[in-house]
Enzyme design. Structure first.
Site, PDB file in Angstrom:
ATOM      1  N   GLU A 185       0.826  -1.213   0.000  1.00  0.00           N
ATOM      2  CA  GLU A 185       0.000   0.000   0.000  1.00  0.00           C
ATOM      3  C   GLU A 185       0.863   1.268   0.000  1.00  0.00           C
ATOM      4  OE1 GLU A 185      -2.551  -1.576  -0.963  1.00  0.00           O
ATOM      5  OE2 GLU A 185      -4.027  -0.606   0.334  1.00  0.00           O
TER       6      GLU A 185
ATOM      7  N   THR B  45      -5.037   5.993  -6.237  1.00  0.00           N
ATOM      8  CA  THR B  45      -4.976   6.330  -4.814  1.00  0.00           C
ATOM      9  C   THR B  45      -4.064   7.547  -4.620  1.00  0.00           C
ATOM     10  OG1 THR B  45      -5.305   4.017  -4.266  1.00  0.00           O
ATOM     11  CG2 THR B  45      -4.422   5.397  -2.523  1.00  0.00           C
TER      12      THR B  45
HETATM   13  N1  HSE Z   1      -7.476   5.095   3.281  1.00  0.00           N
HETATM   14  C1  HSE Z   1      -7.047   5.075   1.922  1.00  0.00           C
HETATM   15  C2  HSE Z   1      -7.430   6.391   1.276  1.00  0.00           C
HETATM   16  C3  HSE Z   1      -7.688   3.946   1.208  1.00  0.00           C
HETATM   17  O1  HSE Z   1      -8.562   6.821   1.476  1.00  0.00           O
HETATM   18  O2  HSE Z   1      -6.587   6.978   0.587  1.00  0.00           O
HETATM   19  C4  HSE Z   1      -7.275   3.796  -0.225  1.00  0.00           C
HETATM   20  O3  HSE Z   1      -6.279   2.856  -0.363  1.00  0.00           O
END
Ligand code: HSE
Length: 309
Positions: free
Chosen positions: A128, A182
């Site tokens: 991530e 993202t």
């Molecule tokens: N918490 C993260 C965001 C989730 O909102 O950017 C997406 O991977």
């Protein structure tokens, strides 16, 4: 040589107000990854999913996740990973997280389980980090591995809290055919927020956790309000405000952006209502010129699983 196949589910990160600290697991939608471990020191990633993934393995989320696990195990092996993706990348339902979660879950099994599921979350988080401007977050990978509704109470140190999933907790997800990375969705967020915004948000987060713990889905619904990320991210989702108004008028408990978007999700108290909302979401996006994939499912307690062929 040992070969293990694992499934990891799609997840809805943030759950509205819990930016980077809350996530929940969807039933039956997810990625399948197999891992073959043999003597040597090499990482190979094969993609048999029909979905385009980066050719350069340094850009694949699985790479840092697998390397983190092997480094912690203090082992060198030849590892061949085969990805059978089912979730489209950039969908906002934890596509990258499902791949890295399934990969570390299968690898751990192939190595005869040296690590707990909680440790696997830490390894999957490295994936991530790669796609989130270097910020590791676990609100997709933790529910993808552990299942259910998960709270990341703290990142330093990592403190994972599993919360009860209410009995009738149905989710509609609409994934319009729009690409929002993202990284892009994080870039638009403010670096600082006002005290008023913070107070509103932490009231809602507390209400969400209390509602889940008490099994009060109405409290859950009215707490799922995001004043931090949604105001900046909704620009990427055509007709977001109008859709939200429509879906809430249909009886949804809440509607929010799923993770970083562009998917949106609504919660309902039964599957019929969730299905009706799915039709409305599909129609909404269609009218604005976007096809949308619709998922109607229960929120599930089932996380990553080994698959026996
Ligand atoms: N918490 C993260 C965001 C989730 O909102 O950017 C997406 O991977």
């Amino acid at each position: 040589m040992k070969k293990v196949k694992a499934f990891a589910p799609a997840t809805v990160a943030n759950m509205g107000c819990g930016f980077d600290i809350m996530g929940m697991t969807l039933n039956g939608v997810g990625d399948v990854v197999s891992v073959e471990v043999s003597e040597g020191d090499e990482l190979i990633i094969n993609n048999v999913s029909g979905v385009e993934l980066p050719d350069d393995i340094e850009k694949n989320v699985i790479t840092p996740a697998v390397r983190a696990l092997m480094a912690a195990a203090g082992m060198k092996r030849k590892i061949e990973v085969t990805v059978e993706k089912k979730i489209l990348p950039g969908s906002g339902i934890g596509s990258s997280a499902a791949s890295s979660a399934a990969a570390v879950y299968a690898l751990n099994e192939a190595l005869d389980r040296p690590f707990s599921d909680e440790r696997l979350v830490e390894f999957a988080m490295e994936g991530e980090k790669l796609i989130s401007n270097g910020v590791p977050h676990a609100d997709n990978v933790a529910p993808a591995i552990l299942g259910g509704v998960v709270l990341l109470r703290s990142y330093e140190p990592l403190d994972i809290v599993r919360l009860p999933v209410p009995e009738e907790f149905c989710c509609t997800v609409a994934h319009p055919e729009i690409m929002v990375s993202t990284a892009m969705a994080r870039q638009v967020l403010p670096k600082e927020i006002s005290m008023h915004t913070a107070v509103t948000q932490w009231g809602n987060v507390a209400g969400l956790v209390a509602g889940l713990t008490m099994g009060d889905i109405y409290l859950v619904g009215r707490s799922m309000k995001d004043v931090v990320a949604e105001p900046h991210r909704k620009q990427f989702i055509p007709g977001f405000d109008q859709l939200k108004e429509e879906v809430l008028a249909m009886g949804a408990l809440a509607m929010n952006i799923s993770g970083a978007g562009p998917s949106v999700f609504a919660l309902s108290k039964n599957m019929q209502s969730a299905a009706n909302i799915g039709y409305a979401m599909e129609k909404h996006f269609k009218e604005l010129g976007h096809n949308a994939d619709i998922y109607v499912t229960k929120v599930s307690n089932i996380g990553a699983q080994i698959i026996n062929d």
